[in-house]
Design a protein around this motif. Structure first.
Motif, PDB file in Angstrom:
ATOM      1  N   CYS A  76       9.736  -3.966 -23.256  1.00  0.00           N
ATOM      2  CA  CYS A  76       9.772  -3.532 -21.863  1.00  0.00           C
ATOM      3  C   CYS A  76       8.418  -3.775 -21.193  1.00  0.00           C
ATOM      4  O   CYS A  76       8.361  -4.221 -20.042  1.00  0.00           O
ATOM      5  CB  CYS A  76      10.165  -2.064 -21.776  1.00  0.00           C
ATOM      6  SG  CYS A  76      10.486  -1.507 -20.094  1.00  0.00           S
TER       7      CYS A  76
ATOM      8  N   ASP B 234      14.050   1.863 -20.702  1.00  0.00           N
ATOM      9  CA  ASP B 234      13.294   0.875 -21.473  1.00  0.00           C
ATOM     10  C   ASP B 234      14.144   0.061 -22.451  1.00  0.00           C
ATOM     11  O   ASP B 234      13.619  -0.596 -23.332  1.00  0.00           O
ATOM     12  CB  ASP B 234      12.140   1.519 -22.258  1.00  0.00           C
ATOM     13  CG  ASP B 234      11.110   2.181 -21.353  1.00  0.00           C
ATOM     14  OD1 ASP B 234      11.066   1.840 -20.161  1.00  0.00           O
ATOM     15  OD2 ASP B 234      10.342   3.013 -21.841  1.00  0.00           O
TER      16      ASP B 234
ATOM     17  N   PRO C 103      11.924   1.525 -14.929  1.00  0.00           N
ATOM     18  CA  PRO C 103      13.016   0.956 -15.724  1.00  0.00           C
ATOM     19  C   PRO C 103      14.364   1.510 -15.279  1.00  0.00           C
ATOM     20  O   PRO C 103      14.487   2.700 -14.985  1.00  0.00           O
ATOM     21  CB  PRO C 103      12.698   1.383 -17.156  1.00  0.00           C
ATOM     22  CG  PRO C 103      11.255   1.760 -17.141  1.00  0.00           C
ATOM     23  CD  PRO C 103      10.964   2.247 -15.754  1.00  0.00           C
TER      24      PRO C 103
END
Length: 131
Positions: free
Chosen positions: A35, A59, A55
């Motif tokens: 990520c 993630d 995100p």
């Protein structure tokens, strides 16, 4: 991949391939997670600061794709398979003004509605996450 408040997905014109793609790239030694690598590449290619996005799915990659990359005699690099672990981020605030593109790799950008995203599996995953 970057999604705005209207669920449009950012695409950039990738110079080496001459194609419209979502931001992305390769792992670097300083990346601590997949990520983190996706976020770094997004920031490098678009100029959008990491603190302006979050995100979309904790993630976790929202999709995995495997595709062929043509040989690149300038590197030199043979044809090979490329594994994309696609992470998605949401803009926390609307962007103001043009993006600051990484000119060596990117020559333009556009936002496409998520309903037009390919492949179909990725489009379906986005629809699922959107609810």
């Amino acid at each position: 991949m970057l999604i705005d408040a209207s669920w449009r997905v950012l695409h950039i014109r990738h110079n080496a391939l001459g194609a419209w793609l979502r931001p992305g790239g390769h792992l670097e030694p300083e990346d601590t997670t997949l990520c983190d690598a996706a976020l770094r590449e997004l920031s490098e290619e678009t100029g959008i600061a990491a603190d302006l996005v979050s995100p979309l799915d904790d993630d976790v990659p929202i999709d995995i794709d495997v595709h062929a990359i043509p040989a690149n005699p300038h590197k030199p690099e043979p044809q090979h398979l490329h594994f994309d672990l696609r992470h998605a981020f949401r803009l926390r605030e609307p962007t103001t003004g043009p993006l600051s593109l990484q000119a060596a790799e990117v020559s333009g950008y556009r936002w496409l509605p998520s309903e037009h995203i390919t492949p179909e599996s990725l489009r379906g995953r986005l629809a699922h996450l959107r609810g």
